[in-house]
Write a protein that holds these residues in place. Structure first.
Motif, PDB file in Angstrom:
ATOM      1  N   LEU A  63     -19.140  29.084 -72.215  1.00  0.00           N
ATOM      2  CA  LEU A  63     -19.657  29.472 -73.531  1.00  0.00           C
ATOM      3  C   LEU A  63     -19.209  30.889 -73.928  1.00  0.00           C
ATOM      4  O   LEU A  63     -19.321  31.276 -75.083  1.00  0.00           O
ATOM      5  N   LYS A  64     -18.783  31.659 -72.944  1.00  0.00           N
ATOM      6  CA  LYS A  64     -18.303  33.044 -73.147  1.00  0.00           C
ATOM      7  C   LYS A  64     -19.408  34.053 -73.452  1.00  0.00           C
ATOM      8  O   LYS A  64     -19.597  34.984 -72.692  1.00  0.00           O
ATOM      9  N   THR A 108     -27.434  38.313 -84.284  1.00  0.00           N
ATOM     10  CA  THR A 108     -28.703  37.871 -84.884  1.00  0.00           C
ATOM     11  C   THR A 108     -29.148  36.480 -84.417  1.00  0.00           C
ATOM     12  O   THR A 108     -30.233  36.037 -84.753  1.00  0.00           O
ATOM     13  N   THR A 109     -28.295  35.781 -83.647  1.00  0.00           N
ATOM     14  CA  THR A 109     -28.677  34.446 -83.174  1.00  0.00           C
ATOM     15  C   THR A 109     -28.660  34.403 -81.641  1.00  0.00           C
ATOM     16  O   THR A 109     -27.651  34.753 -81.018  1.00  0.00           O
ATOM     17  N   PHE A 110     -29.762  33.966 -81.077  1.00  0.00           N
ATOM     18  CA  PHE A 110     -29.870  33.895 -79.612  1.00  0.00           C
ATOM     19  C   PHE A 110     -30.494  32.564 -79.195  1.00  0.00           C
ATOM     20  O   PHE A 110     -31.353  32.018 -79.907  1.00  0.00           O
ATOM     21  N   THR A 111     -30.072  32.066 -78.035  1.00  0.00           N
ATOM     22  CA  THR A 111     -30.748  30.906 -77.437  1.00  0.00           C
ATOM     23  C   THR A 111     -31.113  31.262 -75.996  1.00  0.00           C
ATOM     24  O   THR A 111     -30.239  31.698 -75.230  1.00  0.00           O
ATOM     25  N   PHE A 112     -32.366  31.081 -75.664  1.00  0.00           N
ATOM     26  CA  PHE A 112     -32.828  31.354 -74.302  1.00  0.00           C
ATOM     27  C   PHE A 112     -33.233  30.040 -73.652  1.00  0.00           C
ATOM     28  O   PHE A 112     -34.085  29.318 -74.187  1.00  0.00           O
ATOM     29  N   ASP A 171     -23.546  25.596 -78.594  1.00  0.00           N
ATOM     30  CA  ASP A 171     -22.231  25.645 -79.226  1.00  0.00           C
ATOM     31  C   ASP A 171     -22.364  25.531 -80.747  1.00  0.00           C
ATOM     32  O   ASP A 171     -21.674  26.226 -81.497  1.00  0.00           O
ATOM     33  N   ILE A 172     -23.279  24.684 -81.183  1.00  0.00           N
ATOM     34  CA  ILE A 172     -23.484  24.500 -82.624  1.00  0.00           C
ATOM     35  C   ILE A 172     -24.201  25.707 -83.239  1.00  0.00           C
ATOM     36  O   ILE A 172     -23.838  26.185 -84.299  1.00  0.00           O
ATOM     37  N   ARG A 173     -25.214  26.192 -82.512  1.00  0.00           N
ATOM     38  CA  ARG A 173     -25.971  27.336 -83.036  1.00  0.00           C
ATOM     39  C   ARG A 173     -25.134  28.619 -83.092  1.00  0.00           C
ATOM     40  O   ARG A 173     -25.375  29.502 -83.879  1.00  0.00           O
ATOM     41  N   LYS A 174     -24.177  28.718 -82.160  1.00  0.00           N
ATOM     42  CA  LYS A 174     -23.388  29.947 -81.948  1.00  0.00           C
ATOM     43  C   LYS A 174     -24.294  31.076 -81.418  1.00  0.00           C
ATOM     44  O   LYS A 174     -25.402  30.807 -80.964  1.00  0.00           O
ATOM     45  N   GLY A 175     -23.817  32.289 -81.477  1.00  0.00           N
ATOM     46  CA  GLY A 175     -24.611  33.431 -81.026  1.00  0.00           C
ATOM     47  C   GLY A 175     -24.586  33.605 -79.512  1.00  0.00           C
ATOM     48  O   GLY A 175     -23.727  33.053 -78.819  1.00  0.00           O
ATOM     49  N   ASN A 207     -32.849  35.371 -85.253  1.00  0.00           N
ATOM     50  CA  ASN A 207     -33.174  33.952 -85.055  1.00  0.00           C
ATOM     51  C   ASN A 207     -33.080  33.599 -83.581  1.00  0.00           C
ATOM     52  O   ASN A 207     -32.023  33.727 -82.974  1.00  0.00           O
ATOM     53  N   VAL A 208     -34.189  33.147 -83.035  1.00  0.00           N
ATOM     54  CA  VAL A 208     -34.222  32.880 -81.606  1.00  0.00           C
ATOM     55  C   VAL A 208     -34.743  31.483 -81.317  1.00  0.00           C
ATOM     56  O   VAL A 208     -35.777  31.071 -81.858  1.00  0.00           O
ATOM     57  N   LYS A 209     -34.009  30.776 -80.466  1.00  0.00           N
ATOM     58  CA  LYS A 209     -34.492  29.471 -80.026  1.00  0.00           C
ATOM     59  C   LYS A 209     -34.743  29.529 -78.516  1.00  0.00           C
ATOM     60  O   LYS A 209     -33.925  30.079 -77.769  1.00  0.00           O
ATOM     61  N   PHE A 210     -35.872  28.951 -78.087  1.00  0.00           N
ATOM     62  CA  PHE A 210     -36.186  28.860 -76.665  1.00  0.00           C
ATOM     63  C   PHE A 210     -36.132  27.392 -76.267  1.00  0.00           C
ATOM     64  O   PHE A 210     -36.719  26.540 -76.958  1.00  0.00           O
TER      65      PHE A 210
END
Ligand SMILES: C[S@@+](CC[C@H](N)C(=O)[O-])C[C@H]1O[C@@H](n2cnc3c(N)ncnc32)[C@H](O)[C@@H]1O
Length: 429
Positions: free
Chosen positions: A193-194, A49-53, A164-168, A97-100
């Motif tokens: 980050l794996k 449910t958590t992604f960072t692009f 790293d803090i946000r995880k996902g 939840n997505v952060k760009f």
């Protein structure tokens, strides 16, 4: 204006023209990200449910398409839209939840993205950096955009720290103009980050200049930035244009990013623009998980327009502009009309077939994919088709939780075991 000089003015009054291979790259990005969200968030019992692009070289967000006389969206906008499409397709009850993170080292380019391109694309509500709710029919999608001005190399630690803090799950789109802007050290850090992936525009064409020896200093810089001292041992310029040379170049690139970049899986898509006989750049996909490799192969397959019969060994999946064959009549002596799907299944019979036949006690489907996925053009769907073919021929049976699967067509799972049938085993002795 050529893409290599692409510039955007802060108010969007000056935007670059788009070219065919950049269009292909964008379409791969669209397909891939939509599928990625659907696979990781939309499928399975409980999805991610958590992604960072991260778009590390984002540009101004809008091009002009001279062929169709209208604007063409750039990568940052495509990222947002592809995630929305994947989210809608997923129809999940819980939030996504997505952060760009958009990075560029030109202030005008970021200004163009925020003030012109995003509002033009209907994404104006995302430019203030605040979380924004995109209402779907079911669970909500929370999006947030951060715009960072600066050199990617100087920002990579900060970005990794944030992830790293946000995880996902994270995804990096690295699309610089040249090869000096992303170091192997940064690639390695990202891969640490794996649960991450990188799609990297790797300008391979320049390597030719090094081997003829005129660019000694550049060669040293290249070896330092990309840690490539022990790779690309060509003796002379001509060897690039031979069949063996082209294969070698691709294999060495994959080996380099696998070894030095610490990517578990590496796959390429070759861009061969108009007038070129060889690859200008590889779109390299680096991942740590087999699922990511499977999904990117499906997207590459869809955009590929090279015929596999001959070209897969040389280039992998790829895109050539229209006049490629006409300008390279020599290449036509190969049978390029053979159906790609058919060729793909033939290749699987060599790769998979031999492994299956050599494993008398059976092989786990995941292990089979792990051993072979980078070495053939096939998607997971092709694997499924091929294995079902073997099963229909009664050459193999599929075991799940200690029992033989009885379904008519088996949708293979990671832990399924593929075993030679007793009849076939007997016939072998
Ligand atoms: C090829 S364009 C990006 C196009 C964009 N990815 C797209 O597909 O729409 C490269 C961008 O990277 C920026 N750039 C170049 N070197 C950079 C660096 N070292 N760090 C961050 N951005 C850089 C340029 O200003 C330019 O906007």
């Amino acid at each position: 204006m050529s893409e290599s000089q692409a510039t955007w003015s802060a108010d969007g009054s000056n935007i670059p023209d788009i070219n065919p291979h950049t269009k292909a790259k964008h379409q791969i990005l669209d397909t891939y990200l939509e599928n990625l969200i659907y696979t990781l968030y939309g499928k399975g019992r409980y999805g991610e449910t958590t992604f960072t692009f991260v778009d590390g070289f984002c540009g101004g967000g809008m091009y002009y398409d001279q062929d169709n006389k209208r604007e063409w969206e750039g990568s940052p906008i495509r990222l947002i839209e592809a995630i929305r499409a994947g989210y809608k397709k997923s129809k999940r009850q819980y939030d996504l939840n997505v952060k760009f993170i958009f990075i560029d080292n030109k202030r005008e380019h970021l200004a163009c993205l925020k003030n012109y391109s995003m509002p033009k694309a209907g994404l104006g509500e995302l430019v203030n950096g605040q979380p924004h709710e995109f209402k779907g029919e079911v669970g909500k999608l929370v999006e947030e955009c951060e715009f960072i001005y600066g050199e990617f190399e100087n920002l990579v630690n900060e970005v990794i720290f944030k992830i790293d803090i946000r995880k996902g799950h994270s995804f990096f789109f690295l699309d610089p103009f040249g090869w000096t802007d992303v170091s192997m050290q940064s690639i390695r850090k990202i891969n640490d980050l794996k649960r991450t992936e990188i799609l990297y525009t790797y300008m391979i064409d320049f390597i030719k200049r090094f081997v003829i020896g005129k660019y000694g200093k550049e060669k040293d810089t290249f070896n330092r930035i990309l840690e490539a001292e022990e790779y690309y041992k060509f003796n002379n310029f001509n060897s690039f244009e031979t069949t063996g040379g082209k294969c070698y170049l691709r294999n060495e690139s994959m080996r380099l990013f696998r070894d030095k970049g610490k990517a578990k899986y590496v796959f390429t898509f070759s861009m061969i623009p108009r007038g070129n006989v060889s690859v200008l750049y590889y779109l390299m996909h680096l991942s740590q998980k087999l699922t990511a490799l499977e999904v990117i192969k499906e997207s590459f397959w869809q955009k590929n327009n090279l015929d596999y019969q001959y070209y897969f060994e040389l280039y992998g999946h790829g895109f050539k502009t229209a006049d490629f064959y006409e300008e390279n009549q020599l290449e036509l002596k190969f049978d390029i009309t053979k159906n790609s799907e058919e060729f793909c299944l033939e290749k699987l019979d060599t790769h998979l077939g031999n492994i299956i036949r050599n494993n008398q006690d059976g092989i786990i489907f995941h292990d089979l994919c792990h051993q072979t996925m980078e070495r053939n053009p096939a998607s997971k769907e092709h694997y499924t088709t091929y294995i079902n073919l073997l099963r229909n021929e009664k050459e193999i049976e599929i075991w799940r939780k200690g029992e033989i699967v009885k379904e008519r067509k088996v949708d293979l799972r990671k832990s399924d075991i593929i075993k030679l049938t007793k009849y076939k085993q007997l016939s072998i002795f």
